[in-house]
Write a protein that holds these residues in place. Structure first.
Motif, short mmCIF file in Angstrom:
data_model
loop_
_atom_site.label_atom_id
_atom_site.label_comp_id
_atom_site.label_asym_id
_atom_site.label_seq_id
_atom_site.Cartn_x
_atom_site.Cartn_y
_atom_site.Cartn_z
N GLY A 480 -35.21 -10.46 25.70
CA GLY A 480 -35.55 -11.62 24.88
C GLY A 480 -36.84 -12.29 25.33
O GLY A 480 -37.62 -12.78 24.50
N LEU A 481 -37.08 -12.32 26.64
CA LEU A 481 -38.31 -12.92 27.15
C LEU A 481 -39.53 -12.16 26.64
O LEU A 481 -40.52 -12.77 26.21
CB LEU A 481 -38.28 -12.92 28.68
CG LEU A 481 -39.56 -13.37 29.39
CD1 LEU A 481 -39.88 -14.82 29.05
CD2 LEU A 481 -39.45 -13.19 30.90
N HIS A 482 -39.47 -10.83 26.69
CA HIS A 482 -40.60 -10.04 26.22
C HIS A 482 -40.80 -10.20 24.71
O HIS A 482 -41.94 -10.26 24.23
CB HIS A 482 -40.40 -8.57 26.57
CG HIS A 482 -40.65 -8.27 28.02
ND1 HIS A 482 -39.73 -8.55 29.00
CD2 HIS A 482 -41.73 -7.74 28.65
CE1 HIS A 482 -40.22 -8.19 30.18
NE2 HIS A 482 -41.43 -7.71 29.99
N VAL A 483 -39.71 -10.28 23.97
CA VAL A 483 -39.81 -10.49 22.52
C VAL A 483 -40.40 -11.87 22.26
O VAL A 483 -41.28 -12.03 21.39
CB VAL A 483 -38.42 -10.36 21.87
CG1 VAL A 483 -38.49 -10.74 20.40
CG2 VAL A 483 -37.90 -8.94 22.03
N PHE A 484 -39.93 -12.86 22.99
CA PHE A 484 -40.44 -14.23 22.83
C PHE A 484 -41.94 -14.27 23.11
O PHE A 484 -42.69 -14.95 22.40
CB PHE A 484 -39.68 -15.16 23.78
CG PHE A 484 -40.05 -16.61 23.65
CD1 PHE A 484 -39.49 -17.41 22.67
CD2 PHE A 484 -40.96 -17.19 24.52
CE1 PHE A 484 -39.83 -18.75 22.55
CE2 PHE A 484 -41.31 -18.54 24.41
CZ PHE A 484 -40.74 -19.31 23.42
N ASN A 485 -42.38 -13.55 24.14
CA ASN A 485 -43.81 -13.51 24.46
C ASN A 485 -44.61 -12.99 23.26
O ASN A 485 -45.63 -13.58 22.88
CB ASN A 485 -44.06 -12.59 25.66
CG ASN A 485 -43.58 -13.20 26.96
OD1 ASN A 485 -43.15 -14.34 26.99
ND2 ASN A 485 -43.66 -12.43 28.03
N GLN A 486 -44.13 -11.88 22.69
CA GLN A 486 -44.85 -11.29 21.57
C GLN A 486 -44.84 -12.22 20.35
O GLN A 486 -45.86 -12.42 19.71
CB GLN A 486 -44.24 -9.94 21.19
CG GLN A 486 -44.34 -8.88 22.28
CD GLN A 486 -45.77 -8.52 22.62
OE1 GLN A 486 -46.31 -9.00 23.62
NE2 GLN A 486 -46.40 -7.72 21.78
N LEU A 487 -43.68 -12.78 20.04
CA LEU A 487 -43.57 -13.67 18.89
C LEU A 487 -44.38 -14.94 19.08
O LEU A 487 -45.00 -15.44 18.14
CB LEU A 487 -42.10 -14.03 18.65
CG LEU A 487 -41.20 -12.91 18.11
CD1 LEU A 487 -39.75 -13.36 18.17
CD2 LEU A 487 -41.58 -12.54 16.68
N SER A 488 -44.38 -15.46 20.30
CA SER A 488 -45.09 -16.71 20.56
C SER A 488 -46.58 -16.54 20.43
O SER A 488 -47.29 -17.42 19.93
CB SER A 488 -44.76 -17.21 21.98
OG SER A 488 -43.39 -17.50 22.09
N LYS A 489 -47.08 -15.40 20.87
CA LYS A 489 -48.52 -15.14 20.73
C LYS A 489 -48.90 -15.09 19.26
O LYS A 489 -49.97 -15.53 18.86
CB LYS A 489 -48.88 -13.83 21.42
CG LYS A 489 -48.79 -13.89 22.93
CD LYS A 489 -49.00 -12.53 23.56
CE LYS A 489 -48.79 -12.60 25.06
NZ LYS A 489 -48.91 -11.27 25.70
N LEU A 490 -47.98 -14.56 18.44
CA LEU A 490 -48.24 -14.51 17.00
C LEU A 490 -48.12 -15.89 16.38
O LEU A 490 -48.83 -16.22 15.44
CB LEU A 490 -47.24 -13.56 16.33
CG LEU A 490 -47.35 -12.07 16.71
CD1 LEU A 490 -46.17 -11.31 16.11
CD2 LEU A 490 -48.66 -11.49 16.21
N ALA A 508 -36.91 -21.07 14.97
CA ALA A 508 -36.98 -19.72 14.42
C ALA A 508 -37.29 -18.69 15.50
O ALA A 508 -36.79 -17.56 15.46
CB ALA A 508 -38.04 -19.66 13.32
N LEU A 509 -38.11 -19.06 16.51
CA LEU A 509 -38.43 -18.13 17.58
C LEU A 509 -37.18 -17.70 18.33
O LEU A 509 -36.97 -16.52 18.62
CB LEU A 509 -39.42 -18.76 18.57
CG LEU A 509 -40.89 -18.79 18.16
CD1 LEU A 509 -41.71 -19.47 19.24
CD2 LEU A 509 -41.42 -17.39 17.91
N TYR A 510 -36.33 -18.69 18.65
CA TYR A 510 -35.12 -18.38 19.41
C TYR A 510 -34.11 -17.61 18.53
O TYR A 510 -33.39 -16.75 19.02
CB TYR A 510 -34.51 -19.66 19.97
CG TYR A 510 -35.43 -20.33 20.95
CD1 TYR A 510 -35.54 -19.85 22.26
CD2 TYR A 510 -36.22 -21.40 20.58
CE1 TYR A 510 -36.41 -20.44 23.16
CE2 TYR A 510 -37.09 -22.00 21.47
CZ TYR A 510 -37.18 -21.51 22.76
OH TYR A 510 -38.05 -22.08 23.64
N ALA A 511 -34.10 -17.92 17.26
CA ALA A 511 -33.23 -17.18 16.34
C ALA A 511 -33.66 -15.72 16.26
O ALA A 511 -32.84 -14.81 16.25
CB ALA A 511 -33.26 -17.82 14.96
N LYS A 512 -34.96 -15.49 16.21
CA LYS A 512 -35.47 -14.12 16.13
C LYS A 512 -35.21 -13.36 17.42
O LYS A 512 -34.99 -12.14 17.39
CB LYS A 512 -36.95 -14.14 15.78
CG LYS A 512 -37.24 -14.60 14.36
CD LYS A 512 -38.74 -14.68 14.09
CE LYS A 512 -39.01 -15.18 12.66
NZ LYS A 512 -40.46 -15.26 12.38
#
Length: 608
Positions: A480-490, A508-512
């Protein structure tokens, strides 16, 4: 990750080498073998620095014997306090795989000429004369007046499994052996140095100037509390002595303090302290600063030490519970100027000390309760927020250990606790995970989105559902941390790491993050950024399908009643408000349960 941190630390230790040793510790970057040799010696430096608090490079180098004809002894330390002589053998490995997997051969232990060296022999069995450092060790031992009270301990900085203590004693000639395998090295050497907790203060002595103290060195009195009788001692101490103590012991003397050094959020206070020390020659500091409060097991002051207008303060097991920011800033000033006559900089500048000594009370729980109450009641220059008060609880210490052991990440349970590691260049900011962010990602990754999106999560300290024994739960967090990193940069650009929790949490970030784990988590974690980006595209499609389905449901509609006519009108709730509502987490879980088979089918077809 942990091995990379270790290498970073060793390279920084090598950079401390003086010009006398520069060729050995700072070779050309193309000389791989020499670099490996430097890191191998630096590993012994690390052990000496962490275990015995030897901060000076030259002082540590004196204790390293590793060279030709060293009798199998790579380093030593004579501990006068514990009456133990440590003899070190190190086998540093040049890759993470070997460091964590390759063991020392028993034959290598047998090469240690411990008995011959301690018996005063000047050469090995083959007639080779021991090197100068080994002869130095022999001289130092021979000059110990009460050597009969000392014992010996062999320290192996190497992996060694399935060999009993009895067998090790036989191999080393009957001496006690302590093994620092890779796990113990990470736990006892690497983590302490990056968190500034590597050398514990036992007894400290502080010289006191009596020349301007007409009423004596101190005020001391006994008070009764509901927890314990306490002796309170109040006096002024030289700021340079506090600076030296903090420079040596760092966060180990802030164990019970609810926070560590605040590099940025405490900047205004730090700047004021700096200004008063650096820009004045007189003692305004004693007037302007609120002082330092310590807890002590025993406190003594001796005014008869054979020096005019001098006294000595002795404190046993001191812990600063108020004034850590002051102490740390003083130590930073001292470290910056220690090669340029710091005594004159701090001359005649004093700080108020209040020392609280618990009388006949050995209860750890009572001590913590008293510390918490003092922390709440004492006026502070930098406020302690509610979340800080939970930072020392056992569960947060266990989380910190788990996250570091498993992933090499640093869970910042106390604000500022890794500032020393950052300042020293041992670590990068990217591996530090802020405490609220960790909890949000942990809960969201494991299906508890509503819990993850609560405001002030750490301050509430509501940690039900956090099972520290479930490795899969932590694996989901890591993904989840790595996904959050990618989503947050976007979503919010490259500055997200400096402010991961904006005023309005991006739910929405945490939901994703949760959705991604539901779709793509497996026992073999795939954290490659290209894989995650590809999977995010599929996830976004399903996310939009969820939102479209929800929009036609009555649960995101409400009724508006006209105050004049009483007429009820159906209106849609704004999507943003819905995502922040308690219903959101429940709905998204239900969506996946009800549509699991079709989502999996779509996912499989898309992948093919």
């Amino acid at each position: 990750m942990k091995y990379e941190i270790l290498i970073s630390i060793l390279d920084r230790l090598c950079s401390e080498a003086t010009s006398k040793h520069s060729s050995r510790y700072r070779p050309n970057e193309l000389e791989t073998e020499k670099i490996n040799n430097a890191r191998s010696r630096a590993f012994i430096h690390l052990y000496l620095k962490v275990m015995f608090g030897i901060l000076d490079f030259e002082e540590r180098e004196k204790h390293i014997t590793d060279n030709s004809y060293d009798g199998g002894i790579d380093g030593y330390f004579i501990d006068e306090e514990t009456k133990i002589i440590y003899l070190i053998q190190s086998k540093f490995r040049m890759s993470a795989k070997n460091f964590e997997g390759k063991e020392i051969a028993l034959e290598e232990i047998l090469t240690m000429d411990v008995n011959r060296i301690l018996e005063g022999e000047l050469s090995d069995e083959n007639g080779n004369t021991y090197n100068g450092k080994i002869k130095q060790l022999q001289r130092e031992i021979s000059q110990i007046p009460d050597i009969a009270r000392y014992s010996y301990r062999i320290v192996l900085l190497a992996n060694l499994e399935n060999v009993s203590a009895t067998k090790l004693k036989q191999l080393t000639g009957g001496y006690a052996v302590e093994v620092f395998n890779f796990e113990k090295s990470y736990e006892k050497l690497v983590f302490p140095i990056i968190s500034g907790t590597y050398f514990t203060a036992s007894d400290i002595n502080i010289p006191i100037d009596l020349s301007n103290k007409n009423a004596g060195s101190k005020i001391s009195y006994t008070v009764k509390t509901k927890i314990s009788d306490c002796e309170i001692t109040v006096l002024f101490a030289p700021t340079i002595e506090i600076a030296k103590i903090m420079s040596k012991y760092k966060n180990t003397i802030l164990k019970y303090n609810p926070r560590s050094y605040l590099e940025f959020s405490g900047k205004s206070v730090n700047d004021a302290i700096r200004s008063t020390i650096l820009q004045t020659d007189t003692n305004e500091f004693a007037l302007f600063n609120n002082g330092i409060t310590l807890i002590s097991d025993e406190t003594y002051i001796n005014e008869k030490i054979g020096q005019k207008n001098k006294a000595q303060l002795r404190i046993k097991n001191p812990q600063i519970i108020n004034g850590g920011q002051t102490s740390y800033t003083l130590s930073r000033i001292y470290e910056e100027h220690k090669d340029n006559n710091p005594d004159s900089l701090f001359a005649e500048k004093e700080v108020l000390l209040k020392i609280i000594t618990l009388i006949d009370n050995n209860s750890h729980e009572n001590k913590l309760q008293l510390i918490d109450e003092i922390s709440n009641a004492t006026n502070k220059q930098t406020p302690v927020i509610n979340a800080d008060r939970f930072a020392n609880e056992v569960i947060h210490q266990e989380i910190q250990k788990k996250v570091f052991d498993k992933f090499g990440l640093l869970y910042e349970r106390k604000r500022g606790e890794f500032s020393d590691g950052l300042k020293s260049g041992y670590i990068d900011e990217e591996i530090i995970i802020e405490r609220n962010l960790f909890l949000r990602l942990f809960f969201s990754s494991n299906g508890m989105v509503n819990k993850g999106i609560q405001k002030k999560l750490f301050q509430k300290n509501e940690l039900s559902g956090l099972n520290l024994n479930e490795d899969i739960a932590f694996d989901k967090f890591y993904l989840g941390l790595h996904v959050f990193n990618q989503l947050s940069k976007l979503s919010v650009g490259p500055k997200w790491k400096k402010s991961p929790l904006p005023a309005n949490i991006n739910v929405a970030l945490y939901a994703k993050v949760y959705i991604y784990n539901r779709l793509f988590f497996s026992d073999g974690l795939l954290i490659d950024s290209k894989v995650i980006d590809r999977n995010i595209e599929q996830m976004e499609t399903i996310w939009q399908k969820f939102l479209q389905g929800i929009r036609v449901e009555r649960r995101i509609k409400t009724f508006k009643i006209d105050s004049r006519t009483g007429v009820k009108t159906e209106v849609l709730v704004k999507e943003k408000n819905y995502i922040n509502s308690p219903e959101f987490g429940r709905d998204i879980s239900e969506f996946f349960e009800q549509n699991k088979s079709s989502i999996i089918t779509e996912q499989t077809m898309s992948a093919s």
